[in-house]
Design a protein around this motif. Sequence first.
Motif, PDB file in Angstrom:
ATOM      1  N   ARG A 181      67.936  31.273  90.212  1.00 38.43           N
ATOM      2  CA  ARG A 181      67.342  29.727  90.369  1.00 38.43           C
ATOM      3  C   ARG A 181      66.127  29.784  90.581  1.00 38.43           C
ATOM      4  O   ARG A 181      65.368  30.682  91.174  1.00 38.43           O
ATOM      5  N   MET A 182      65.399  28.491  90.001  1.00 43.63           N
ATOM      6  CA  MET A 182      64.055  28.111  90.490  1.00 43.63           C
ATOM      7  C   MET A 182      64.276  26.788  91.386  1.00 43.63           C
ATOM      8  O   MET A 182      65.034  26.088  91.018  1.00 43.63           O
ATOM      9  N   ILE A 183      63.392  26.769  92.426  1.00 40.61           N
ATOM     10  CA  ILE A 183      63.278  25.829  93.302  1.00 40.61           C
ATOM     11  C   ILE A 183      62.120  25.113  93.106  1.00 40.61           C
ATOM     12  O   ILE A 183      61.006  25.593  93.112  1.00 40.61           O
ATOM     13  N   ALA A 184      62.098  23.750  92.902  1.00 45.39           N
ATOM     14  CA  ALA A 184      60.985  22.873  92.699  1.00 45.39           C
ATOM     15  C   ALA A 184      61.166  21.634  93.913  1.00 45.39           C
ATOM     16  O   ALA A 184      62.278  21.784  94.556  1.00 45.39           O
ATOM     17  N   PRO A 185      60.043  21.023  94.085  1.00 42.13           N
ATOM     18  CA  PRO A 185      60.185  20.062  95.033  1.00 42.13           C
ATOM     19  C   PRO A 185      61.192  18.926  94.814  1.00 42.13           C
ATOM     20  O   PRO A 185      61.389  18.636  93.772  1.00 42.13           O
ATOM     21  N   VAL A 186      62.138  18.412  95.562  1.00 39.03           N
ATOM     22  CA  VAL A 186      61.933  18.826  97.165  1.00 39.03           C
ATOM     23  C   VAL A 186      63.163  19.081  97.426  1.00 39.03           C
ATOM     24  O   VAL A 186      64.158  18.367  97.781  1.00 39.03           O
ATOM     25  N   GLN A 187      63.534  20.171  97.502  1.00 36.96           N
ATOM     26  CA  GLN A 187      64.685  21.157  97.489  1.00 36.96           C
ATOM     27  C   GLN A 187      64.816  21.951  98.882  1.00 36.96           C
ATOM     28  O   GLN A 187      63.446  22.572  98.995  1.00 36.96           O
ATOM     29  N   PRO A 188      66.014  22.097  99.500  1.00 38.88           N
ATOM     30  CA  PRO A 188      66.005  23.165 100.647  1.00 38.88           C
ATOM     31  C   PRO A 188      66.118  24.599  99.966  1.00 38.88           C
ATOM     32  O   PRO A 188      66.471  24.785  98.902  1.00 38.88           O
ATOM     33  N   VAL A 189      65.737  25.486 100.850  1.00 37.72           N
ATOM     34  CA  VAL A 189      66.219  27.086 100.535  1.00 37.72           C
ATOM     35  C   VAL A 189      66.584  27.650 101.905  1.00 37.72           C
ATOM     36  O   VAL A 189      65.867  27.360 102.869  1.00 37.72           O
ATOM     37  N   GLY A 190      67.237  28.384 101.671  1.00 37.80           N
ATOM     38  CA  GLY A 190      67.510  29.279 102.961  1.00 37.80           C
ATOM     39  C   GLY A 190      68.767  28.738 103.737  1.00 37.80           C
ATOM     40  O   GLY A 190      69.007  29.092 104.800  1.00 37.80           O
ATOM     41  N   GLU A 191      69.341  27.967 103.115  1.00 34.65           N
ATOM     42  CA  GLU A 191      70.583  27.156 103.914  1.00 34.65           C
ATOM     43  C   GLU A 191      71.786  28.072 104.138  1.00 34.65           C
ATOM     44  O   GLU A 191      72.695  27.800 105.356  1.00 34.65           O
ATOM     45  N   VAL A 192      72.279  29.045 103.432  1.00 39.91           N
ATOM     46  CA  VAL A 192      73.312  29.673 103.551  1.00 39.91           C
ATOM     47  C   VAL A 192      73.112  30.626 104.870  1.00 39.91           C
ATOM     48  O   VAL A 192      74.035  30.357 105.863  1.00 39.91           O
ATOM     49  N   ALA A 193      72.102  31.297 105.058  1.00 40.43           N
ATOM     50  CA  ALA A 193      71.960  32.205 106.457  1.00 40.43           C
ATOM     51  C   ALA A 193      71.769  31.223 107.660  1.00 40.43           C
ATOM     52  O   ALA A 193      72.178  31.466 108.721  1.00 40.43           O
ATOM     53  N   MET A 194      71.047  30.075 107.372  1.00 41.06           N
ATOM     54  CA  MET A 194      70.858  29.196 108.335  1.00 41.06           C
ATOM     55  C   MET A 194      71.917  28.752 109.183  1.00 41.06           C
ATOM     56  O   MET A 194      72.473  28.671 110.343  1.00 41.06           O
ATOM     57  N   LEU A 195      72.975  28.455 108.256  1.00 44.15           N
ATOM     58  CA  LEU A 195      74.250  28.114 108.600  1.00 44.15           C
ATOM     59  C   LEU A 195      75.240  29.052 109.194  1.00 44.15           C
ATOM     60  O   LEU A 195      75.798  28.600 110.269  1.00 44.15           O
ATOM     61  N   ASP A 196      75.453  30.173 108.605  1.00 44.24           N
ATOM     62  CA  ASP A 196      76.400  31.158 109.204  1.00 44.24           C
ATOM     63  C   ASP A 196      75.860  32.087 109.946  1.00 44.24           C
ATOM     64  O   ASP A 196      76.598  32.807 110.546  1.00 44.24           O
ATOM     65  N   GLY A 197      74.370  32.149 109.928  1.00 46.21           N
ATOM     66  CA  GLY A 197      74.022  33.349 110.698  1.00 46.21           C
ATOM     67  C   GLY A 197      74.141  34.741 110.005  1.00 46.21           C
ATOM     68  O   GLY A 197      73.374  35.659 110.727  1.00 46.21           O
ATOM     69  N   GLY A 198      74.409  34.899 108.847  1.00 39.07           N
ATOM     70  CA  GLY A 198      74.562  36.041 107.993  1.00 39.07           C
ATOM     71  C   GLY A 198      73.141  36.516 107.550  1.00 39.07           C
ATOM     72  O   GLY A 198      72.220  35.736 107.744  1.00 39.07           O
ATOM     73  N   PRO A 199      73.160  37.550 106.915  1.00 38.66           N
ATOM     74  CA  PRO A 199      71.718  37.850 106.240  1.00 38.66           C
ATOM     75  C   PRO A 199      71.552  37.140 105.140  1.00 38.66           C
ATOM     76  O   PRO A 199      72.242  36.399 104.532  1.00 38.66           O
ATOM     77  N   ARG A 200      70.198  37.034 104.924  1.00 43.25           N
ATOM     78  CA  ARG A 200      69.658  36.587 103.682  1.00 43.25           C
ATOM     79  C   ARG A 200      70.378  36.699 102.205  1.00 43.25           C
ATOM     80  O   ARG A 200      70.635  38.049 102.265  1.00 43.25           O
ATOM     81  N   THR A 201      70.717  35.803 101.630  1.00 38.46           N
ATOM     82  CA  THR A 201      71.522  36.363 100.183  1.00 38.46           C
ATOM     83  C   THR A 201      70.693  36.490  99.182  1.00 38.46           C
ATOM     84  O   THR A 201      71.439  37.135  98.099  1.00 38.46           O
ATOM     85  N   ALA A 202      69.353  36.349  99.185  1.00 34.16           N
ATOM     86  CA  ALA A 202      68.627  36.346  97.882  1.00 34.16           C
ATOM     87  C   ALA A 202      67.234  36.588  98.376  1.00 34.16           C
ATOM     88  O   ALA A 202      66.670  36.184  99.561  1.00 34.16           O
ATOM     89  N   ASP A 203      66.469  37.128  97.408  1.00 33.64           N
ATOM     90  CA  ASP A 203      64.903  37.143  97.495  1.00 33.64           C
ATOM     91  C   ASP A 203      64.472  35.738  97.205  1.00 33.64           C
ATOM     92  O   ASP A 203      64.887  35.109  96.422  1.00 33.64           O
ATOM     93  N   VAL A 204      63.229  35.306  98.001  1.00 32.63           N
ATOM     94  CA  VAL A 204      62.598  34.088  97.649  1.00 32.63           C
ATOM     95  C   VAL A 204      60.981  34.297  97.682  1.00 32.63           C
ATOM     96  O   VAL A 204      60.567  34.566  98.622  1.00 32.63           O
TER      97      VAL A 204
END
Length: 228
Positions: free
Chosen positions: A74-97
Amino acid sequence: MSEPLPHAWPDIPFLRAVPAGPRCAFLAGGRLIEVMAGHQLMRQGDPAGPLLILLQGQLRVSVMSLAGRELTFRMIAPVQPVGEVAMLDGGPRTADVLAVSTCRLLLLPREHCQRMLARHPSLAQALIGVLCERLRDTSLGLERVATQRLSSRLAHLFLKLARDYGRPLEDGVLVPMRLSQAEIAAMVAGTREAVNKQLAEWRQARVLAVDRGQVVILDALALSAACE
């Protein structure tokens, strides 16, 4: 590097359905940061942390395969969120950004996000919408890898990027992202050589062009036909 918060926020699509009060309070709990191209914002397996909203620039989201190959999905362009999965469930980050260019972001601490989501269901619904959209994209991508030829997967990718981020030009639609052929190949589960061949065919047929490293779609109907 941190910056003062702006007086007026840009339009953030995934927050449009959130009432103004909760939306402003949510954004005001963050801080603006700027990072240079090449900065690693997150690593797969890192502990849960803040939610980021990209305001300017471009981010690449990738994972490492078992063979040690970096796979961009995935490529992230404005104005999008990133890091929502780990923020929500408290688990480890699922990918490199990784920051592909100089980026300006809003960093929202996890504790602040959790409090706001508990108080305002509309915020929770907004982030659930982001998760559902990305899960749907991932599922469709897997289905296309299993059932469609490379040209079809490429056409789907460019049409989606144009729909989400495209800028109209006199002769077409600019996809305002600088994507290497290796990154494009990773996003459609192809090889760089095969992607290069297909892009060359489309350039020759005036289906698309490349302007300063960015793709310009000249014939969206031809790309749509290639999706079938």
